[in-house]
Motif scaffolding. Structure first.
Motif, PDB file in Angstrom:
ATOM      1  N   TRP A  20      21.638  22.286 -11.846  1.00 16.33           N
ATOM      2  CA  TRP A  20      20.983  21.360 -10.624  1.00 16.33           C
ATOM      3  C   TRP A  20      19.761  22.338 -10.475  1.00 16.33           C
ATOM      4  N   GLY A  21      19.921  23.576 -10.872  1.00 18.15           N
ATOM      5  CA  GLY A  21      18.671  24.829 -10.357  1.00 18.15           C
ATOM      6  C   GLY A  21      17.524  23.866 -10.576  1.00 18.15           C
ATOM      7  N   MET A  22      17.202  23.840 -12.464  1.00 13.18           N
ATOM      8  CA  MET A  22      16.814  23.596 -13.274  1.00 13.18           C
ATOM      9  C   MET A  22      16.242  22.385 -12.746  1.00 13.18           C
ATOM     10  N   GLY A  23      16.976  21.164 -12.401  1.00 12.64           N
ATOM     11  CA  GLY A  23      16.438  19.445 -12.590  1.00 12.64           C
ATOM     12  C   GLY A  23      15.730  19.879 -11.107  1.00 12.64           C
ATOM     13  N   GLY A  24      16.017  20.869 -10.469  1.00 11.07           N
ATOM     14  CA  GLY A  24      15.149  20.897  -9.074  1.00 11.07           C
ATOM     15  C   GLY A  24      14.332  21.161  -9.655  1.00 11.07           C
ATOM     16  N   ALA A  25      13.379  22.527 -10.744  1.00 12.43           N
ATOM     17  CA  ALA A  25      12.320  23.176  -9.613  1.00 12.43           C
ATOM     18  C   ALA A  25      11.859  22.136 -10.639  1.00 12.43           C
ATOM     19  N   ALA A  26      11.780  21.389 -11.681  1.00 15.23           N
ATOM     20  CA  ALA A  26      11.206  20.018 -12.695  1.00 15.23           C
ATOM     21  C   ALA A  26      11.342  19.748 -11.473  1.00 15.23           C
ATOM     22  N   ALA A  27      12.015  18.757 -10.871  1.00 17.27           N
ATOM     23  CA  ALA A  27      11.704  17.947 -10.220  1.00 17.27           C
ATOM     24  C   ALA A  27      10.295  18.597  -9.319  1.00 17.27           C
ATOM     25  N   LEU A  28      10.360  19.570  -8.938  1.00 15.59           N
ATOM     26  CA  LEU A  28       9.553  19.989  -7.737  1.00 15.59           C
ATOM     27  C   LEU A  28       7.799  20.177  -7.957  1.00 15.59           C
TER      28      LEU A  28
END
Lengths: 266, 290
Positions: free
Chosen positions: B257-265
């Motif tokens: 979720w951390g990387m997913g959130g970062a890419a989403a941002l």
């Protein structure tokens, strides 16, 4: 001269040719799907060696396809009703309200339209996992409503802005209660806006794929999710049949909008 | 109506300000959007700096790895190509539509709207079939003797570019049509009277007058392409991932979720900043990134 069609000279033919080729480029894949859905070749050979209805009978014989179509229809119907009701009340507030940050709040309501859907899909997926709403009908309805509501607010607000409020005030002066005046005078006058809100909400939910992919469970999936899952395995003509039905519904609804615009506005 | 209120409020300066009305009516929608839109999106973005450890480690990993940088490059290259081709095809079409006899034009408008509202998966499926090795396009090219071997048109960035351009064309034609329709034809007549030939009229009058709309339309198509998920993942291969698919993969297969959130941002920041530019140039536009 460049903006006068008859005085373009030979440029006219080039421009018309580009336009017609482009229109054909946009239209032909849609017709191609329809043709494939009746084609007898399993290998999607075009032109097909013969014509058949077997892909449609396969589609209608499969309880999974039927269940997902029914799920899609139920979700889209609930979303449509909620989206129009919520959109109507919100539009009255946004168009006639005098509160602070009115324009900013309107922009906020329209943001789901411009946000990349994958971001919303992933965000709602995480949120619903925690709330236990993933894979439920309520989860589907909520997430599709987030996407449909902007269309509803936009259509109804536009219609309401074009309506002269003094007519409603006149009804009140003639003895109607404010609510009665809204229901019997204003609503009929903005019915074309309500109608397009309903159709666009329905289509938004009916055609939605990305959020639905994340929301779906093995027991509850919409028609586009079923198409998506099948597509990842093979390109069977059954998908062409399912796609043709999806397109047929879109064309029907769009024709209804065009007719309603003419009837309701005159 | 509003002027009446303004006058009233100015004359009654000593009395209290007019009570705001209509806010109550938007509260239900505000609550709904707050709970089911803002909270989930903000929560996802927060996870990018909170998980697995607090800090900007996810961003360092995302922007420091060659694999992820290649995905960013893919996304920008494809979106740029799609935008350029759409603009190149879309401009003459929008121009023709703006001046064509209205009956033929309304027929072409119907085609544009139909393709815009036809299910995205259905249209993508059509291209998967058309572009495959034994598909119609390869067969036609081979039949005409242009190629001996089927071209690899799908499961690569070529396929993604074709499919995405197909989807984006209506989105650029419609705003361009609006811009060209608003240009005053007498300006071009004046240019012609002053001795400009057709080519000069086009490059020095029509194109500059339409430029603002072209930039705005191009930005819109570019932004929408950056965030598309369905078409790139079906027409592109696993080796040519784009940003939206990366986000989905972080979350679905890798449960990161951390990387997913970062890419989403990253996607969100690029999208919203380009959208802000577009808003300043062109006002509100109706978009929909899928």
């Amino acid at each position: 001269m460049l903006l006068n069609f008859d005085r373009l000279g030979w440029w006219k033919y080039v421009l018309v040719a580009v336009t017609i080729v482009t229109a054909a480029f946009l239209l032909l894949p849609i017709l191609f799907i329809a043709a494939l859905s009746f084609g007898s070749s399993q290998w999607l050979i075009f032109p097909p060696p013969g014509w058949t209805l077997q892909w449609y009978s396969q589609l209608f014989a499969d309880p999974q396809w039927l269940a997902s179509a029914w799920t899609s229809f139920r979700i889209a119907s609930i979303v449509t009703v909620l989206s129009v009701l919520l959109g109507l009340v919100t539009s009255f507030g946004l168009v006639r309200g005098t509160f602070m940050f009115r324009d900013a709040l309107k922009a906020l309501f329209l943001t789901p339209m411009i946000l990349p859907v994958v971001v919303l899909a992933v965000a709602l997926y995480a949120f619903f996992l925690r709330m236990g709403l993933g894979g439920t009908l309520i989860g589907f309805v909520i997430s599709h409503l987030v996407l449909a509501l902007p269309f509803s607010i936009l259509s109804i607000s536009n219609a309401l802005e074009g309506f002269d409020k003094s007519i409603e005030d006149a009804a009140v002066l003639c003895g109607a209660s404010p609510l009665e005046a809204k229901i019997r005078v204003t609503l009929p006058a903005i019915s074309h806006g309500l109608f397009s809100a309903a159709v666009f909400s329905f289509l938004t939910s009916w055609d939605e794929v990305v959020v639905a992919i994340f929301m779906a469970s093995p027991t509850l999936q919409t028609l586009p999710v079923k198409v998506w899952a099948t597509l990842r395995q093979d390109l069977t003509p059954v998908i062409a049949a399912a796609s043709s039905l999806l397109i047929l519904l879109t064309i029907t609804l769009m024709a209804l909008v065009a007719i309603a615009r003419k009837v309701l506005k005159s | 109506m509003s002027t009446y209120i303004d006058v009233a409020s100015e004359t009654a300066t000593t009395s209290k300000a007019i009570r705001p009305t209509g806010f109550g009516e938007i509260i239900p929608a505000l609550l709904f959007v707050g709970i089911f839109f803002i909270v989930p999106v903000v929560a996802l973005l927060l996870r990018s700096v909170l998980e697995p450890v607090v800090g900007f480690g996810n961003y360092a990993e995302l922007l420091g790895s060659a694999t992820y940088l290649k995905i960013f490059a893919n996304t920008f290259i494809v979106s740029g190509l799609v935008t350029a081709i759409s603009l190149l095809i879309g401009f003459p079409v929008a121009w023709t539509l703006a001046i064509m006899p209205s009956r033929l034009a309304s027929l072409i408008f119907a085609v544009l709207l139909l393709s815009m509202w036809t299910n995205l998966l259905a249209r993508t499926y059509a291209w998967m079939v058309l572009l495959q090795r034994t598909g119609l396009i390869n067969k036609m090219l081979m039949g005409m003797g242009l190629i001996d071997q089927p071209l690899p048109l799908v499961n690569n960035l070529t396929g993604v570019t074709i499919g995405m351009t197909y989807i984006m064309l209506p989105f650029i034609i419609l705003p361009l049509y609006g811009v060209i329709k608003k240009i005053d034809p007498t300006v071009l007549q004046a240019a012609a009277l002053c001795g400009a030939n057709r080519w000069q009229c086009l490059t020095r009058v029509l194109l500059p007058l339409a430029a603002r709309g072209m930039v705005a339309g191009a930005l819109m198509v570019f932004v929408m392409s950056l965030g598309y998920y369905v078409t790139p993942s079906l027409l592109g291969g696993t080796a040519n991932m784009m940003l939206a698919e990366l986000i989905a993969q972080f979350v679905q297969s890798l449960v990161n979720w951390g990387m997913g959130g970062a890419a989403a941002l990253v996607l969100l920041v690029v999208t919203l900043s380009l959208y802000a530019v577009q808003l300043r140039l062109f006002g509100v536009q109706n978009t929909g990134g899928r």
